[in-house]
Design a protein around this motif. Sequence first.
Motif, short mmCIF file in Angstrom:
data_model
loop_
_atom_site.label_atom_id
_atom_site.label_comp_id
_atom_site.label_asym_id
_atom_site.label_seq_id
_atom_site.Cartn_x
_atom_site.Cartn_y
_atom_site.Cartn_z
N GLY A 237 0.79 -1.21 0.00
CA GLY A 237 0.00 0.00 0.00
C GLY A 237 0.83 1.27 0.00
O GLY A 237 2.02 1.28 -0.35
N LEU A 238 0.19 2.36 0.42
CA LEU A 238 0.79 3.68 0.43
C LEU A 238 1.23 4.06 1.85
O LEU A 238 0.47 3.89 2.80
N ALA A 239 2.44 4.58 1.96
CA ALA A 239 2.91 5.12 3.23
C ALA A 239 2.39 6.54 3.41
O ALA A 239 1.99 7.20 2.44
N LEU A 240 2.41 7.02 4.65
CA LEU A 240 2.00 8.39 4.90
C LEU A 240 2.94 9.38 4.24
O LEU A 240 2.55 10.48 3.87
N GLU A 241 4.19 8.99 4.11
CA GLU A 241 5.20 9.88 3.52
C GLU A 241 6.13 9.07 2.64
O GLU A 241 6.31 7.87 2.85
N ALA A 242 6.71 9.72 1.67
CA ALA A 242 7.70 9.07 0.80
C ALA A 242 9.08 9.51 1.23
O ALA A 242 9.35 10.69 1.40
N ASN A 243 9.95 8.54 1.44
CA ASN A 243 11.32 8.87 1.83
C ASN A 243 12.28 7.86 1.21
O ASN A 243 11.86 6.89 0.58
N SER A 244 13.55 8.08 1.42
CA SER A 244 14.55 7.26 0.75
C SER A 244 14.55 5.82 1.22
O SER A 244 15.07 4.94 0.54
N GLY A 245 13.97 5.55 2.37
CA GLY A 245 14.02 4.20 2.91
C GLY A 245 12.79 3.37 2.66
O GLY A 245 12.81 2.15 2.89
N ASN A 246 11.68 3.98 2.22
CA ASN A 246 10.44 3.18 2.09
C ASN A 246 9.89 3.18 0.67
O ASN A 246 8.68 3.08 0.46
N ARG A 254 8.37 -2.50 5.75
CA ARG A 254 9.28 -1.35 5.72
C ARG A 254 8.80 -0.28 4.74
O ARG A 254 9.24 0.85 4.82
N ARG A 255 7.92 -0.65 3.85
CA ARG A 255 7.32 0.31 2.93
C ARG A 255 6.64 1.45 3.69
O ARG A 255 6.46 2.55 3.15
N TYR A 256 6.27 1.19 4.94
CA TYR A 256 5.55 2.19 5.72
C TYR A 256 6.43 2.90 6.74
O TYR A 256 5.94 3.71 7.53
N ASP A 257 7.73 2.61 6.75
CA ASP A 257 8.63 3.25 7.72
C ASP A 257 8.57 4.77 7.63
O ASP A 257 8.42 5.34 6.54
N ARG A 258 8.76 5.40 8.75
CA ARG A 258 8.76 6.86 8.79
C ARG A 258 10.04 7.43 8.19
O ARG A 258 11.06 6.72 8.07
N GLY A 259 10.01 8.70 7.86
CA GLY A 259 11.24 9.38 7.47
C GLY A 259 12.11 9.64 8.69
O GLY A 259 11.64 9.56 9.83
#
Length: 375
Positions: A237-246, A254-259
């Motif tokens: 699915g979609l994470a709340l935010e897009a970052n280099s780790g997810n 881990r697709r949902y990990d925070r920034g």
Amino acid sequence: MHPIAAIACQRASFDLPRDVSYLDAAAWAPLPIQVRRAGETGLLTKSQPWAYSRDVVPVWAERARSAAAGLIGAQVDDMAILGSVSQGMATAALNLAPAAGGRVLRMANEFPSLCLAFDRLAGARGLLVEEVPRPANGDWTAALLAAITRPAAAPLAVATLTPLHWTDGASVDLERLAPAIRATGAAFVVDATQAVGAQAVDVARLQPDFLAFPTYKWTLGPYGMALLYVAPHRQEGLALEANSGNGPSAIGARRYDRGELYDPVALPMAATALELVAEWGVPAIAARLGALTDALAEGLQALGFQVAPRASRSAQMIGGRLPGGLPHDLIDRLRAEKVFASLRGDALRLSPHVWVDEADCGRVLDVLERLLRDD
């Protein structure tokens, strides 16, 4: 089957003066000394980054992820690291798309982080929000089961539940409810804030879509960190935010990990705390807490408080109500006596953890007796 042996009091593991009786783990747990030291080392890492390798921080992240998975019977790749349970609930709501006309089900007077994201989902998707009122007999499980299976009700779309009510520890048998929820085809989201670390939680048995818990309460870690279990079928699915780790190459949840995941202070603290709870053993912790709250229940009843019977409450906390209501300044007066508890709704909530001993329980009851007598 032999009863599980309770863990001994672990007061020496905390920086807790003898004249302080802190029975407020359900709000903020104090840090064990070794968890605090892990954080102090992390502060040095950030204070003098040239003197410490950054390569150790991702290792702490995986240790935290692994320890959290172990506490709930999950696989390590099923765990995401977030900043709060509210982020976990928002992530769950973002990745659900129920049909209009269905129900979002929860208990009445739930904690806001479990409600707000799903109220927004209900508004966006045309869902009804049903709050099951507190049952007169205290049996939340039966009341929720009746709501789930009610023939004339709108289809169940999302069940957002907890293993116990946060105000007073009234228990909810999620393992009994889970099959009924799954039979409806509804999504199942669990806020395990007041459970993980203090009672058994097993995602293999519950099979939730999402389950979240923070580290600053029963798992004795830092504020500002939470773990989110994501079922395998929900991991694309979609994470709340897009970052280099997810990004797309992230493995599992881990697709949902925070920034800014690699916090050199919070991660070592969280991993150390989660591993310490695992070392002590949740069954042994729960056995100790049950003995403490049983003693508190007996004492509260002797003082005229109404408390739920043992079969209807969780081991880690107890809520006491007075027929005429609690004195408005009771919490402040307890604090002045170095006794720490919370007022939640109309209940005095007492939530001991492994630093509490029988002397603390006796002192709390003695202080309550005196304050109520003088009121």
